[in-house]
Design a protein around this motif. Structure first.
Motif, mmCIF file in Angstrom:
data_model
loop_
_atom_site.group_PDB
_atom_site.id
_atom_site.type_symbol
_atom_site.label_atom_id
_atom_site.label_comp_id
_atom_site.label_asym_id
_atom_site.label_seq_id
_atom_site.Cartn_x
_atom_site.Cartn_y
_atom_site.Cartn_z
ATOM 1 N N SER A 1 41.952 18.204 0.144
ATOM 2 C CA SER A 1 42.127 17.434 1.351
ATOM 3 C C SER A 1 43.244 16.012 1.442
ATOM 4 O O SER A 1 43.313 15.669 0.258
ATOM 5 C CB SER A 1 40.693 17.026 1.666
ATOM 6 N N VAL A 2 43.611 15.850 2.442
ATOM 7 C CA VAL A 2 44.546 14.880 2.595
ATOM 8 C C VAL A 2 44.040 14.019 3.696
ATOM 9 O O VAL A 2 44.052 14.534 4.924
ATOM 10 C CB VAL A 2 45.945 15.163 2.681
ATOM 11 N N TYR A 3 44.013 12.697 3.578
ATOM 12 C CA TYR A 3 43.474 11.822 4.628
ATOM 13 C C TYR A 3 44.680 10.684 4.833
ATOM 14 O O TYR A 3 44.969 10.259 3.999
ATOM 15 C CB TYR A 3 42.084 11.185 4.073
ATOM 16 N N ILE A 4 44.895 10.780 6.114
ATOM 17 C CA ILE A 4 45.829 9.817 6.651
ATOM 18 C C ILE A 4 45.370 8.782 7.707
ATOM 19 O O ILE A 4 44.889 9.588 8.793
ATOM 20 C CB ILE A 4 47.282 10.472 6.938
ATOM 21 N N SER A 5 45.302 7.514 7.768
ATOM 22 C CA SER A 5 44.887 6.915 8.798
ATOM 23 C C SER A 5 45.806 5.663 9.274
ATOM 24 O O SER A 5 46.196 4.942 8.231
ATOM 25 C CB SER A 5 43.517 6.255 8.408
ATOM 26 N N LEU A 6 45.774 5.267 10.242
ATOM 27 C CA LEU A 6 46.791 4.332 10.889
ATOM 28 C C LEU A 6 45.921 3.526 12.071
ATOM 29 O O LEU A 6 45.302 4.047 12.894
ATOM 30 C CB LEU A 6 48.058 4.831 11.471
ATOM 31 N N ARG A 7 45.892 2.251 11.547
ATOM 32 C CA ARG A 7 45.315 1.436 12.508
ATOM 33 C C ARG A 7 46.123 0.110 12.870
ATOM 34 O O ARG A 7 46.656 -0.467 11.892
ATOM 35 C CB ARG A 7 43.928 0.820 12.019
#
Length: 342
Positions: free
Chosen positions: A272-278
């Protein structure tokens, strides 16, 4: 660049130790202390040397840039208090036949020693502060030149690789007309690849772009990767932004996304690859997390690729307003980027 900075620091430190301090001692009253009060002389010199290296270590310019005024005040207050305590060092009284004259001469001598100590401390502090600011300016100039050289190298590589943008995109359109109808996946991949290529051309000479454009670029990159990969790799990409028009460094976050796919994607094993932008008014947070699909030693050897350039760009664009941290945890590699927007 680090070796140049270290050599520069060594030169300044050697000059202080073998030239600056000996001159202060020789030209001032302090050289009389060597024969009269050798222990006091050694303590005073050790204190001056210690104050200098302490001031160089804490880096006052960086604290000023970071607006850590309380810490600066505490450090200066401690050094001043130590200087005052040193001026109270118990020296033997001056011995005259007349007690009153002995007391007067002792007070006069102590006052002269106190003035000398404060003068020496002021000169040492002034030298340390001056050198700190000179070093900081010099390092910033070196860093700026390094970033410009890297950017010029990247632009040159792009210019060498390109034929003519119009010719290239016209050719891609011609190829697309041949692909249409053969496969939906082929059409989708071709369109997204074209958009990525166009964005790269448009932003090659731009340092900052709108956040919404970067989001679209990352989305196209992820979509293209998912067309290439199979169901073994799952991607969790989410973003929550308050202002899509805010400016961010072009293709900076994509480097982290590329690393996540390079080392965390597989067509044969579940991963799995998790990418988050806030993003809000105060801060931008970007995180990636991926399984380490390569051999651990091979991964640790290769993974810094691209990250050092990111650090260099961030240091130039957001000095003391960013953090880029990486860590490994139970077979996962995590990257966390934070940028203060104000």
């Amino acid at each position: 660049m680090k070796s140049i900075e270290n050599k520069t620091s060594l030169i300044f430190d050697l000059f202080f130790c073998v030239v600056f301090m000996p001159i202060i001692v020789t030209l001032g009253p302090a050289h009389y202390w060597i024969t009269q009060w050798p222990l006091f002389f050694v303590i005073a010199c050790a204190f001056m040397y210690g104050s200098y290296f302490l001031l160089m270590k804490i880096n006052i310019p960086q604290l000023l840039i970071s607006r850590k005024f309380i810490r600066i005040s505490v450090i200066v207050a401690v050094l001043m208090a130590a200087t005052y305590l040193l001026s109270l060092y118990p020296l033997p009284d001056v011995d005259f036949v007349t007690p009153a004259l002995s007391e007067y001469q002792t007070r006069l001598r102590n006052f002269g020693i106190s003035v000398t100590l404060w003068l020496m401390f002021s000169l040492v502090m002034g030298y340390a502060m001056t050198i700190s600011f000179v070093k900081e300016l010099y390092e910033q100039l070196l860093l700026k030149k390094k970033i410009e050289a890297e950017r010029d190298k990247a632009e040159l590589a792009v210019f060498k690789a390109q034929i003519s943008p119009h010719f290239m995109f016209n050719t891609l359109n011609s190829i697309y007309s041949l692909v249409v109808g053969t496969s939906e996946r082929a059409e989708s991949a071709f369109i997204k690849f074209t958009e990525l290529l166009k964005y790269t051309y448009l932003t090659v000479d731009k340092e900052m772009v709108m956040l919404r454009d970067e989001i679209a670029y990352i989305q196209n990159y992820i979509d293209l990767q998912m067309i290439r990969l199979n169901s073994h790799t799952s991607v969790d990409w989410r973003y929550d932004v308050d202002n899509e028009r805010v400016k961010v460094p072009s293709m900076l976050m994509l480097t982290l996304v590329e690393n996540a796919f390079k080392y965390g994607a597989s067509t044969s094993k579940d991963c799995s690859v998790y990418i988050s932008l806030r993003q809000n008014e105060k801060e931008l947070e970007f995180e990636t997390r991926n399984c380490i699909m390569k051999h651990a030693d091979e991964f640790r050897k290769e993974v810094p690729v691209g990250l050092e350039n990111c650090r260099a760009r961030l240091a130039t664009l957001f000095p003391d307003r960013h953090s880029l941290s990486t860590y490994e945890n139970e077979g996962e590699f995590n990257v966390s980027l934070r940028i203060k927007m104000i």
